[in-house]
Design an enzyme around this catalytic site. Sequence first.
Site, PDB file in Angstrom:
ATOM      1  N   ALA A  33       0.806  -1.216   0.000  1.00 13.59           N
ATOM      2  CA  ALA A  33       0.000   0.000   0.000  1.00 13.59           C
ATOM      3  C   ALA A  33       0.841   1.270   0.000  1.00 13.59           C
ATOM      4  CB  ALA A  33      -0.928   0.004   1.220  1.00 13.59           C
ATOM      5  N   GLY A 173       6.139   8.136  26.285  1.00 15.37           N
ATOM      6  CA  GLY A 173       6.467   6.719  26.162  1.00 15.37           C
ATOM      7  C   GLY A 173       7.950   6.493  26.331  1.00 15.37           C
ATOM      8  N   ALA A 257       4.713   7.878  21.500  1.00 17.47           N
ATOM      9  CA  ALA A 257       5.432   6.625  21.227  1.00 17.47           C
ATOM     10  C   ALA A 257       5.102   5.614  22.317  1.00 17.47           C
ATOM     11  CB  ALA A 257       6.931   6.891  21.163  1.00 17.47           C
ATOM     12  N   ARG A 260       1.870   0.056  19.576  1.00 12.55           N
ATOM     13  CA  ARG A 260       1.362  -0.149  18.221  1.00 12.55           C
ATOM     14  C   ARG A 260       0.165  -1.093  18.265  1.00 12.55           C
ATOM     15  NH1 ARG A 260       4.821   1.976  14.731  1.00 12.55           N
ATOM     16  NH2 ARG A 260       3.846   0.942  12.966  1.00 12.55           N
ATOM     17  N   HIS A 429      40.910  -8.605  19.554  1.00 10.81           N
ATOM     18  CA  HIS A 429      41.324  -7.516  20.456  1.00 10.81           C
ATOM     19  C   HIS A 429      41.928  -6.383  19.629  1.00 10.81           C
ATOM     20  CE1 HIS A 429      42.999  -5.592  24.049  1.00 10.81           C
ATOM     21  NE2 HIS A 429      44.141  -5.451  23.355  1.00 10.81           N
TER      22      HIS A 429
END
Length: 458
Positions: A33, A173, A257, A260, A429
Amino acid sequence: MSYDVIILGGGPGGYPAAIRLARAGLKVALVEADRVGGECTNYGCVPTKALVEYAHTLSSMRQFGIEPARDPVEYLNHALEHSRSIAGEVSKSIEDLLSSSGVSVYYGEGVVSGRNTVSVNGERLEWRRALVISTGSDPYNPFNTPVDGRRVHDNRSILEWDSSNASRVAIIGGGYIGVEYSFILSSFGLVVTLIEAFNRLLPVMDRDFGLLARRLLAKRGVKVSLDSPVESISPIDGGVKISTGRGEIIADAALVAIGRRPRNREALRLGVEVDGKGYVRVDDCGRTNVNGVYATGDLAGPPLLAHKAIHESLRTADCILGEGPSPLKAVPSVVYGPLDLVSVGYTLDEASSRGVKAVEVRIPTGALARSRIHGVPEGFVKVVYEKGSRRIIGVHMAFPSASEVAASATALVSLGVTLERALEVVFPHPTMSEALQEAVNAAVGRMVHVKSARVREN
């Protein structure tokens, strides 16, 4: 037009399956979409990480005594434009992969119009073998004030924000998105207030992550308001007023936030079973209760992560091709900010709640050579292992570029590696990956580069 498989949704839950199936010789259609790549590529993971990288660059300049030529806030609009450009490049790359793999891509809203048919832009498509629904999720906004792209934003509209006249931002949030954007926007000189309803940031992750995130954000000037459920958002002249249980906060703009919701309309048209939150119930192959219909990605439930969606997408493709599903044993979660926060497997508390006798070993990372090179004294690694078998069942890391070590930690957990077997791995390392090695060393009493470790058991 008739296809072997139709896939609804071109995000990470959809396009990998399309490519895998088409390359295996099936005739595949993908219906999208918006833009291929989905939420992650266009509005989530990719553009936000581009912003995080930009923010880290500004921070590194200051750390080494290089002052930006302009006020950092002046760079924000450029950074947002840059993030959109990167997202567009990644989306175009996915589009090219789909095309070269022979997938037919249809742009438009795909609507289930019959038991084996999908309509898009008035064209009727028919599937013979499988329908994969990967329509994702949408940002959740429970407040009466809608997202307008000027004063009230979600994770999509914030990328188009004209921040020229802004100086104060409220973020509602304290989860992944809230913490990441607090780091990003504060790096550009904005005054950020982060509002969380619970008593700590990142409430679904290891408790120490929330404490560390709060401390690091506070050092950057972010005001953190905990135990502050938001009651309302009200537009005012030039900005917004946010009412919480602890008082009012005034800002030029607000970013919502707080979660969802699954985009499950087309699944429901087919009578697919969903749980109490609207997520589709699936088996290990992604099959739903409707024959031939599969669901992947966010639509199939938490964790709502792109890498989990990609794994599910490929797993479902394998099942459609007649192969067994690859098990999903452990999924890493990553939060990007001043430090990367990585969590995979059990925390000690989660192990306790499941009746697993476990030990947690925590070491600091500030003394490691690479940590000193980064100039970052904060950070830690936790290894959680099962008492009897000594299998590693959880790894939780907080240090620069920990996301690049996430796959190694996930392998240890997914493969059920014991502490002793993990000691056989050689770590290069100087790298931050040595932090994981040191944590395993500490768990068996062989510390080298750290003086002490904190040990807890349930």
